[in-house]
Design an enzyme around this catalytic site. Structure first.
Site, PDB file in Angstrom:
ATOM      1  N   HIS A   1       1.333  -1.670  -0.083  1.00 12.52           N
ATOM      2  CA  HIS A   1      -0.441   0.077   0.136  1.00 12.52           C
ATOM      3  C   HIS A   1       1.122   1.336   0.191  1.00 12.52           C
ATOM      4  O   HIS A   1       1.506   1.633   1.092  1.00 12.52           O
ATOM      5  CB  HIS A   1      -1.083  -0.118   1.186  1.00 12.52           C
ATOM      6  CG  HIS A   1      -2.075   0.731   1.101  1.00 12.52           C
ATOM      7  ND1 HIS A   1      -2.077   1.690   1.385  1.00 12.52           N
ATOM      8  CD2 HIS A   1      -2.910   1.179   0.349  1.00 12.52           C
ATOM      9  CE1 HIS A   1      -3.288   2.602   1.813  1.00 12.52           C
ATOM     10  NE2 HIS A   1      -3.985   2.139   0.469  1.00 12.52           N
TER      11      HIS A   1
ATOM     12  N   GLY B   1      -7.605   3.255   4.849  1.00 12.54           N
ATOM     13  CA  GLY B   1      -9.130   3.834   5.930  1.00 12.54           C
ATOM     14  C   GLY B   1      -9.941   2.736   5.841  1.00 12.54           C
ATOM     15  O   GLY B   1     -10.249   2.879   6.709  1.00 12.54           O
ATOM     16  N   VAL B   2      -9.849   1.380   4.810  1.00 12.66           N
ATOM     17  CA  VAL B   2     -10.958   0.919   5.727  1.00 12.66           C
ATOM     18  C   VAL B   2     -10.202  -0.077   6.316  1.00 12.66           C
ATOM     19  O   VAL B   2     -10.997  -0.834   7.667  1.00 12.66           O
ATOM     20  CB  VAL B   2     -10.888  -0.594   3.996  1.00 12.66           C
ATOM     21  CG1 VAL B   2     -11.651   0.021   3.164  1.00 12.66           C
ATOM     22  CG2 VAL B   2      -9.615  -1.161   3.367  1.00 12.66           C
TER      23      VAL B   2
ATOM     24  N   GLU C   1     -12.025  -1.171   9.569  1.00 13.37           N
ATOM     25  CA  GLU C   1     -12.427  -2.324  10.656  1.00 13.37           C
ATOM     26  C   GLU C   1     -12.060  -2.075  11.958  1.00 13.37           C
ATOM     27  O   GLU C   1     -12.933  -2.706  12.999  1.00 13.37           O
ATOM     28  CB  GLU C   1     -11.722  -3.262  10.147  1.00 13.37           C
ATOM     29  CG  GLU C   1     -10.960  -4.532  10.498  1.00 13.37           C
ATOM     30  CD  GLU C   1     -12.344  -5.954   9.995  1.00 13.37           C
ATOM     31  OE1 GLU C   1     -12.770  -6.682  11.371  1.00 13.37           O
ATOM     32  OE2 GLU C   1     -13.149  -5.195   9.495  1.00 13.37           O
TER      33      GLU C   1
ATOM     34  N   ILE D   1       0.684   3.865   4.342  1.00 11.61           N
ATOM     35  CA  ILE D   1      -0.029   4.676   4.369  1.00 11.61           C
ATOM     36  C   ILE D   1      -1.367   3.615   4.859  1.00 11.61           C
ATOM     37  O   ILE D   1      -1.586   3.086   4.145  1.00 11.61           O
ATOM     38  CB  ILE D   1      -0.598   6.350   3.321  1.00 11.61           C
ATOM     39  CG1 ILE D   1       0.098   7.019   3.246  1.00 11.61           C
ATOM     40  CG2 ILE D   1      -1.713   6.677   4.149  1.00 11.61           C
ATOM     41  CD1 ILE D   1      -0.245   7.947   2.312  1.00 11.61           C
TER      42      ILE D   1
END
Length: 451
Positions: free
Chosen positions: A355, A364-365, A369, A361
């Site tokens: 990523h 965001g998901v 979670e 970074i």
């Protein structure tokens, strides 16, 4: 195992803060066993306290700053080093400003007042940390490695970006050696950096009375260097202060090359990650223990009392998630409708390999979670019997506000808003250093494993 220790009488010192330049009065007070070290801002309403723990570190630029909400204390490392070096485990550090006095730029004066106040043993035993395997951090030119050992030893090499004043030193960290070999080493800086620091409202209280300045090949100081290797010894002084943010003494040999406050604190987070790693895979991945009749034991309360910090092993008895999908390391607060959990984001997270390689970074998901897992744990407080699973159903009003980077401590706060049977809605936020980095409204359902 050693006993915990605190100071016998109050110890006070007054002076100016290095970065703020403000006059500050500091008093170190004794504290009960298992309190740890806390900084108390007596100049603010309610006299808020901040625990000297790595999860509260918010800034590491030129010094170490700890924060809780809008309350912060900066440049804590020299006071922490004095307490840790002398073996004081429990203390309250009262301040009437936002940073301790800089004194002469070392920990010498703080050691003097602590010695004068006296150090007393407490009945409770002191838990230590000994790595089960080597821990390593590589970040730019910085390399730090911790090997198991019976006592703490630090070996350090320091140099600036141009390779000037490269120094090496190594010593065991005992109270006697700490006080003699490291505590007198003063902070230092390079002349060409001073203008930048002043422009950015730093070192307003800095002078040759509390720092050594290096200009080209010259050393500017009001007195001769206190050690032949004073610069690297001060780096080691900072390490002693920063690694005390673990909250327990370390049994290990720490080898550091070009350390910094940022690297020191990230290294402590790696230590925390190993501490929270399950020691027995069978226990971690197996079902809950059975009673004498072969039936699954049912706890009277699925979660411990709200003041208790739930560790990863307890969390895994409730959540079915496992590495690398377990997004909650431990719980710091549990109330009727609110939970606060922590995820230490380290460079070793597997998703950083793919990523944004080169610019890691946290996705965001995965923050989303983390909110859902914390919400599921909160809802399980109301589950009376049986094993429960929390199924993530929906997310609304999702906002990602700031990137989450390796070294960040992600604080996940979730508050229940609506419950209808086994379906719940909750508002979740993720924060780093007290600032919101993501938020969402999450919906989830509880179902028993037998359904």
């Amino acid at each position: 195992m050693l006993n915990q220790q605190t100071i016998e009488r109050p110890a006070s010192f007054s002076g100016i803060g290095l970065h703020s330049g403000n006059r500050v009065n500091m008093t170190i007070l004794s504290a009960p066993a298992n309190t740890g070290v806390r900084f108390r801002r007596v100049d603010l309403d309610g006299k808020p306290e901040i625990e000297a723990r790595v999860e509260n570190v918010s800034e590491t630029n030129r010094s170490t700053t700890i924060s809780k909400g809008n309350v912060k204390v900066q440049t804590v490392e020299h006071v922490l080093a004095a307490l840790a070096g002398l073996g004081v485990h429990n203390a309250i550090v009262e301040l009437d400003a936002n940073e301790p006095p800089i004194a002469d730029g070392s920990s010498r004066e703080f050691c003097k007042i602590i010695r004068a106040a006296g150090i007393v043993a407490q009945p409770e035993k002191c838990e230590t940390f000994k790595p089960s395997e080597p821990i390593e951090l590589k970040s730019g030119e910085t390399v730090m490695t911790l090997f198991p050992a019976d006592d703490l030893k630090i070996t350090c090499t320091s140099a600036d970006k141009r390779g000037r004043f490269t120094q090496f030193y190594s010593t065991d960290i005992t109270p006697a050696k700490w006080e003699k070999e490291l505590s007198h080493a003063r902070t230092f800086g390079f002349y060409e950096e001073i203008e930048y620091l002043f422009k950015h409202s730093l070192i307003k209280g800095g002078s040759l009375e509390n720092a050594v300045v290096i200009r080209d090949d010259a050393v500017l100081t009001t007195e001769p260097l206190r050690y032949p290797e004073e610069f690297v010894r001060h780096k080691m002084l900072d390490i002693v202060g920063d690694i005390s943010l673990l909250g327990r003494p370390i049994q290990g040999h720490l080898i550091a090359v070009k350390p910094s406050h940022a690297a020191n604190c990230e290294f402590v987070r790696l230590i925390v990650a190993q501490m929270n790693k399950p020691l027995r895979a069978a226990q971690a991945f197996g079902p809950p223990p059975a009673d004498g009749n072969g039936e699954t034991k049912k706890e009277s309360s699925p979660l411990p009392p709200e003041k208790y910090v739930m560790g990863v092993e307890q969390i895994m008895q409730l959540l079915p998630h496992r590495y690398p999908m377990l997004m909650v390391d431990y719980i710091t607060k549990l109330e009727e409708t609110r939970i606060e959990a922590v995820k230490n984001v380290t460079i070793n997270e597997p998703y950083f390999q793919g990523h944004f390689p080169g610019h890691p970074i946290m996705p965001g998901v995965l923050q989303l979670e983390a909110m859902a897992q914390a919400a599921g744990l909160l809802m399980m407080k109301y589950a009376g019997t049986g094993r429960q699973l929390a199924y993530f159903m929906a997310a609304e009003d999702v906002k990602w506000r700031k990137p989450v980077l390796p070294g960040d401590v992600l604080v996940v706060e979730v508050e229940l808003k609506k419950t209808r049977g086994k379906i719940c809605k909750a508002q979740g936020t993720c924060k780093v250093g007290g600032e919101v980095v993501s938020e969402a409204e999450v919906t989830f359902m509880l179902r028993s494993e037998s359904e």
